[in-house]
Write a protein that holds these residues in place. Sequence first.
Motif, PDB file in Angstrom:
ATOM      1  N   VAL A  62      39.648  49.182  42.352  1.00 45.66           N
ATOM      2  CA  VAL A  62      39.019  49.813  41.180  1.00 45.66           C
ATOM      3  C   VAL A  62      40.099  50.188  40.156  1.00 45.66           C
ATOM      4  CG1 VAL A  62      37.830  51.916  40.399  1.00 45.66           C
ATOM      5  CG2 VAL A  62      36.912  50.583  42.318  1.00 45.66           C
ATOM      6  N   CYS A  63      41.243  50.658  40.629  1.00 45.61           N
ATOM      7  CA  CYS A  63      42.354  50.954  39.712  1.00 45.61           C
ATOM      8  C   CYS A  63      42.753  49.678  38.963  1.00 45.61           C
ATOM      9  CB  CYS A  63      43.536  51.533  40.486  1.00 45.61           C
ATOM     10  SG  CYS A  63      44.947  51.965  39.444  1.00 45.61           S
ATOM     11  N   MET A  64      42.808  48.554  39.677  1.00 45.21           N
ATOM     12  CA  MET A  64      43.143  47.266  39.044  1.00 45.21           C
ATOM     13  C   MET A  64      42.108  46.910  37.976  1.00 45.21           C
ATOM     14  SD  MET A  64      45.468  44.902  39.198  1.00 45.21           S
ATOM     15  CE  MET A  64      45.592  43.661  37.908  1.00 45.21           C
ATOM     16  N   LYS A  65      40.838  47.126  38.307  1.00 47.36           N
ATOM     17  CA  LYS A  65      39.731  46.832  37.387  1.00 47.36           C
ATOM     18  C   LYS A  65      39.909  47.595  36.066  1.00 47.36           C
ATOM     19  CE  LYS A  65      34.817  48.284  37.361  1.00 47.36           C
ATOM     20  NZ  LYS A  65      33.984  47.127  37.682  1.00 47.36           N
ATOM     21  N   LEU A  66      40.248  48.893  36.191  1.00 50.06           N
ATOM     22  CA  LEU A  66      40.399  49.713  34.981  1.00 50.06           C
ATOM     23  C   LEU A  66      41.668  49.346  34.221  1.00 50.06           C
ATOM     24  CD1 LEU A  66      39.148  53.158  36.315  1.00 50.06           C
ATOM     25  CD2 LEU A  66      37.924  51.514  34.892  1.00 50.06           C
ATOM     26  N   LEU A  67      42.687  48.931  34.961  1.00 47.60           N
ATOM     27  CA  LEU A  67      43.942  48.488  34.343  1.00 47.60           C
ATOM     28  C   LEU A  67      43.705  47.229  33.519  1.00 47.60           C
ATOM     29  CD1 LEU A  67      46.780  49.724  34.739  1.00 47.60           C
ATOM     30  CD2 LEU A  67      47.163  48.086  36.552  1.00 47.60           C
ATOM     31  N   VAL A  68      42.950  46.281  34.068  1.00 45.84           N
ATOM     32  CA  VAL A  68      42.659  45.035  33.337  1.00 45.84           C
ATOM     33  C   VAL A  68      41.834  45.353  32.085  1.00 45.84           C
ATOM     34  CG1 VAL A  68      41.442  42.819  33.438  1.00 45.84           C
ATOM     35  CG2 VAL A  68      42.862  43.544  35.360  1.00 45.84           C
ATOM     36  N   ALA A  69      40.859  46.256  32.230  1.00 46.11           N
ATOM     37  CA  ALA A  69      40.046  46.642  31.058  1.00 46.11           C
ATOM     38  C   ALA A  69      40.952  47.264  29.994  1.00 46.11           C
ATOM     39  CB  ALA A  69      38.956  47.623  31.483  1.00 46.11           C
ATOM     40  N   ASP A  70      41.943  48.045  30.420  1.00 46.82           N
ATOM     41  CA  ASP A  70      42.862  48.664  29.452  1.00 46.82           C
ATOM     42  C   ASP A  70      43.761  47.613  28.798  1.00 46.82           C
ATOM     43  OD1 ASP A  70      43.977  51.156  28.246  1.00 46.82           O
ATOM     44  OD2 ASP A  70      45.802  50.442  29.239  1.00 46.82           O
ATOM     45  N   PHE A  71      44.224  46.624  29.587  1.00 44.13           N
ATOM     46  CA  PHE A  71      45.008  45.513  29.008  1.00 44.13           C
ATOM     47  C   PHE A  71      44.191  44.848  27.899  1.00 44.13           C
ATOM     48  CE2 PHE A  71      47.346  44.378  33.260  1.00 44.13           C
ATOM     49  CZ  PHE A  71      48.214  45.442  33.064  1.00 44.13           C
ATOM     50  N   GLN A  72      42.906  44.603  28.207  1.00 43.86           N
ATOM     51  CA  GLN A  72      42.062  43.880  27.255  1.00 43.86           C
ATOM     52  C   GLN A  72      41.812  44.737  26.005  1.00 43.86           C
ATOM     53  OE1 GLN A  72      38.917  42.742  29.994  1.00 43.86           O
ATOM     54  NE2 GLN A  72      40.034  40.917  30.653  1.00 43.86           N
TER      55      GLN A  72
ATOM     56  N   ASP B  24      34.511  32.570  46.160  1.00 41.21           N
ATOM     57  CA  ASP B  24      35.036  33.873  46.622  1.00 41.21           C
ATOM     58  C   ASP B  24      35.981  34.479  45.603  1.00 41.21           C
ATOM     59  OD1 ASP B  24      33.938  33.862  49.191  1.00 41.21           O
ATOM     60  OD2 ASP B  24      35.663  32.841  50.075  1.00 41.21           O
ATOM     61  N   ILE B  25      36.905  33.652  45.130  1.00 37.89           N
ATOM     62  CA  ILE B  25      37.943  34.123  44.204  1.00 37.89           C
ATOM     63  C   ILE B  25      37.313  34.679  42.931  1.00 37.89           C
ATOM     64  CG2 ILE B  25      39.791  33.275  42.666  1.00 37.89           C
ATOM     65  CD1 ILE B  25      40.698  31.439  44.969  1.00 37.89           C
ATOM     66  N   LYS B  26      36.337  33.925  42.393  1.00 40.87           N
ATOM     67  CA  LYS B  26      35.700  34.355  41.137  1.00 40.87           C
ATOM     68  C   LYS B  26      34.855  35.607  41.340  1.00 40.87           C
ATOM     69  CE  LYS B  26      35.371  29.590  39.491  1.00 40.87           C
ATOM     70  NZ  LYS B  26      34.441  28.547  39.038  1.00 40.87           N
ATOM     71  N   ARG B  27      34.177  35.698  42.482  1.00 40.22           N
ATOM     72  CA  ARG B  27      33.311  36.850  42.748  1.00 40.22           C
ATOM     73  C   ARG B  27      34.137  38.139  42.815  1.00 40.22           C
ATOM     74  NH1 ARG B  27      31.227  35.620  47.671  1.00 40.22           N
ATOM     75  NH2 ARG B  27      30.272  33.794  46.769  1.00 40.22           N
ATOM     76  N   PHE B  28      35.261  38.084  43.553  1.00 45.78           N
ATOM     77  CA  PHE B  28      36.116  39.273  43.642  1.00 45.78           C
ATOM     78  C   PHE B  28      36.681  39.611  42.264  1.00 45.78           C
ATOM     79  CE2 PHE B  28      39.793  41.887  44.259  1.00 45.78           C
ATOM     80  CZ  PHE B  28      39.508  42.666  45.369  1.00 45.78           C
ATOM     81  N   ALA B  29      37.166  38.582  41.559  1.00 42.78           N
ATOM     82  CA  ALA B  29      37.819  38.805  40.257  1.00 42.78           C
ATOM     83  C   ALA B  29      36.846  39.389  39.244  1.00 42.78           C
ATOM     84  CB  ALA B  29      38.401  37.501  39.742  1.00 42.78           C
ATOM     85  N   ALA B  30      35.612  38.894  39.241  1.00 50.12           N
ATOM     86  CA  ALA B  30      34.632  39.395  38.268  1.00 50.12           C
ATOM     87  C   ALA B  30      34.427  40.888  38.466  1.00 50.12           C
ATOM     88  CB  ALA B  30      33.313  38.649  38.426  1.00 50.12           C
ATOM     89  N   LYS B  31      34.532  41.323  39.706  1.00 45.77           N
ATOM     90  CA  LYS B  31      34.278  42.730  40.010  1.00 45.77           C
ATOM     91  C   LYS B  31      35.518  43.604  39.818  1.00 45.77           C
ATOM     92  CE  LYS B  31      31.286  45.180  42.738  1.00 45.77           C
ATOM     93  NZ  LYS B  31      30.111  45.511  43.214  1.00 45.77           N
ATOM     94  N   PHE B  32      36.693  43.108  40.181  1.00 47.56           N
ATOM     95  CA  PHE B  32      37.851  43.988  40.256  1.00 47.56           C
ATOM     96  C   PHE B  32      39.085  43.541  39.477  1.00 47.56           C
ATOM     97  CE2 PHE B  32      35.603  44.871  44.339  1.00 47.56           C
ATOM     98  CZ  PHE B  32      35.289  46.184  44.079  1.00 47.56           C
ATOM     99  N   ASP B  33      39.160  42.286  39.073  1.00 49.14           N
ATOM    100  CA  ASP B  33      40.409  41.818  38.449  1.00 49.14           C
ATOM    101  C   ASP B  33      40.104  40.639  37.516  1.00 49.14           C
ATOM    102  OD1 ASP B  33      43.028  41.251  37.836  1.00 49.14           O
ATOM    103  OD2 ASP B  33      43.711  41.028  39.923  1.00 49.14           O
ATOM    104  N   PRO B  34      39.308  40.939  36.437  1.00 50.30           N
ATOM    105  CA  PRO B  34      38.813  39.835  35.612  1.00 50.30           C
ATOM    106  C   PRO B  34      39.862  39.282  34.642  1.00 50.30           C
ATOM    107  CG  PRO B  34      37.987  41.929  34.796  1.00 50.30           C
ATOM    108  CD  PRO B  34      38.763  42.237  36.049  1.00 50.30           C
ATOM    109  N   GLN B  35      40.948  38.762  35.182  1.00 56.06           N
ATOM    110  CA  GLN B  35      41.937  38.075  34.364  1.00 56.06           C
ATOM    111  C   GLN B  35      41.574  36.590  34.401  1.00 56.06           C
ATOM    112  OE1 GLN B  35      46.072  39.946  34.397  1.00 56.06           O
ATOM    113  NE2 GLN B  35      45.394  40.443  36.460  1.00 56.06           N
TER     114      GLN B  35
END
Lengths: 159, 159
Positions: A62-72, B24-35
């Motif tokens: 979740v921290c990563m998720k918010l970090l990516v949103a902040d990058f964007q 799998d990779i896209k599902r996780f990324a969409a939720k937590f690391d959408p780079q």
Amino acid sequence: MRYFDDIKVGDRRELGSFTFTAADIKRFAAKFDPQRFHLDEEEGRRSLFGGLTASGWHVGSVCMKLLVADFQRQAQELAARGEAVAIWGPSPGFRELRWIRPVLAGDTISFASEVLSMRPSESLAGWGILQGRNSGTNQRGEAVFSILTTAFVPMRETK
Amino acid sequence: MRYFDDIKVGDRRELGSFTFTAADIKRFAAKFDPQRFHLDEEEGRRSLFGGLTASGWHVGSVCMKLLVADFQRQAQELAARGEAVAIWGPSPGFRELRWIRPVLAGDTISFASEVLSMRPSESLAGWGILQGRNSGTNQRGEAVFSILTTAFVPMRETK
């Protein structure tokens, strides 16, 4: 993201907050960390944590998720001002991840990112190495999560 | 899990393997690391990684998943032999997580866990502190992931 030249030690960004619901906690745990105190309220209450507790990997993700949103957000702000957006290097990993207190169902964690130190890379001309800390604090102001990060950040002249 | 007394430096357990599919990779990324290089094959090919790449947090979470499955296997084996199962303390965190090489769509990563050092806890009588490494290796035998862990493990007399 910003260039090395435009960052200084002590810079801090609030990344936003996230409320860990019981459903979120169980869904992540069922997939990646099916320990009983991450899956069931009653088992959580009977554990050392005292309640249904988020997996530490869920908190980090979740921290990563918010970090990516902040990058964007940063990239959009720079682009809106007509400034160039720096492309940071891939992360090599991190140091000292600490799960300081349990994150229980219903807790709202606010995350922040701060710059601890900066130096030019010795091996890669035109790049700097930035060390920082990402941290999470619950709704009672208690630290729950901390991680030391390393990032490779381009200098303006490398554009 | 096992008691401190029954573990020795160098003990190694194979945790099993996991194939990271594009879905799998896209599902996780969409939720937590959408780079972009975690979400789209073409963006991945154009990135430094050279292909659709799993989020580092996804790799760590899958390692946790296999670790928990191994804990449960160990507990069942001990119970089947009529031996007591030790309850380990909660993890305080870890040190030096390294994402050594990208994990690309289709890669099969085999994870292992080994014991690096052991000592009795100074503050908590009857408990030991175990330092270990969890690591991941791809189908070409290349190291992709490594993390140094700390665990609090009870000694037999604390039962």
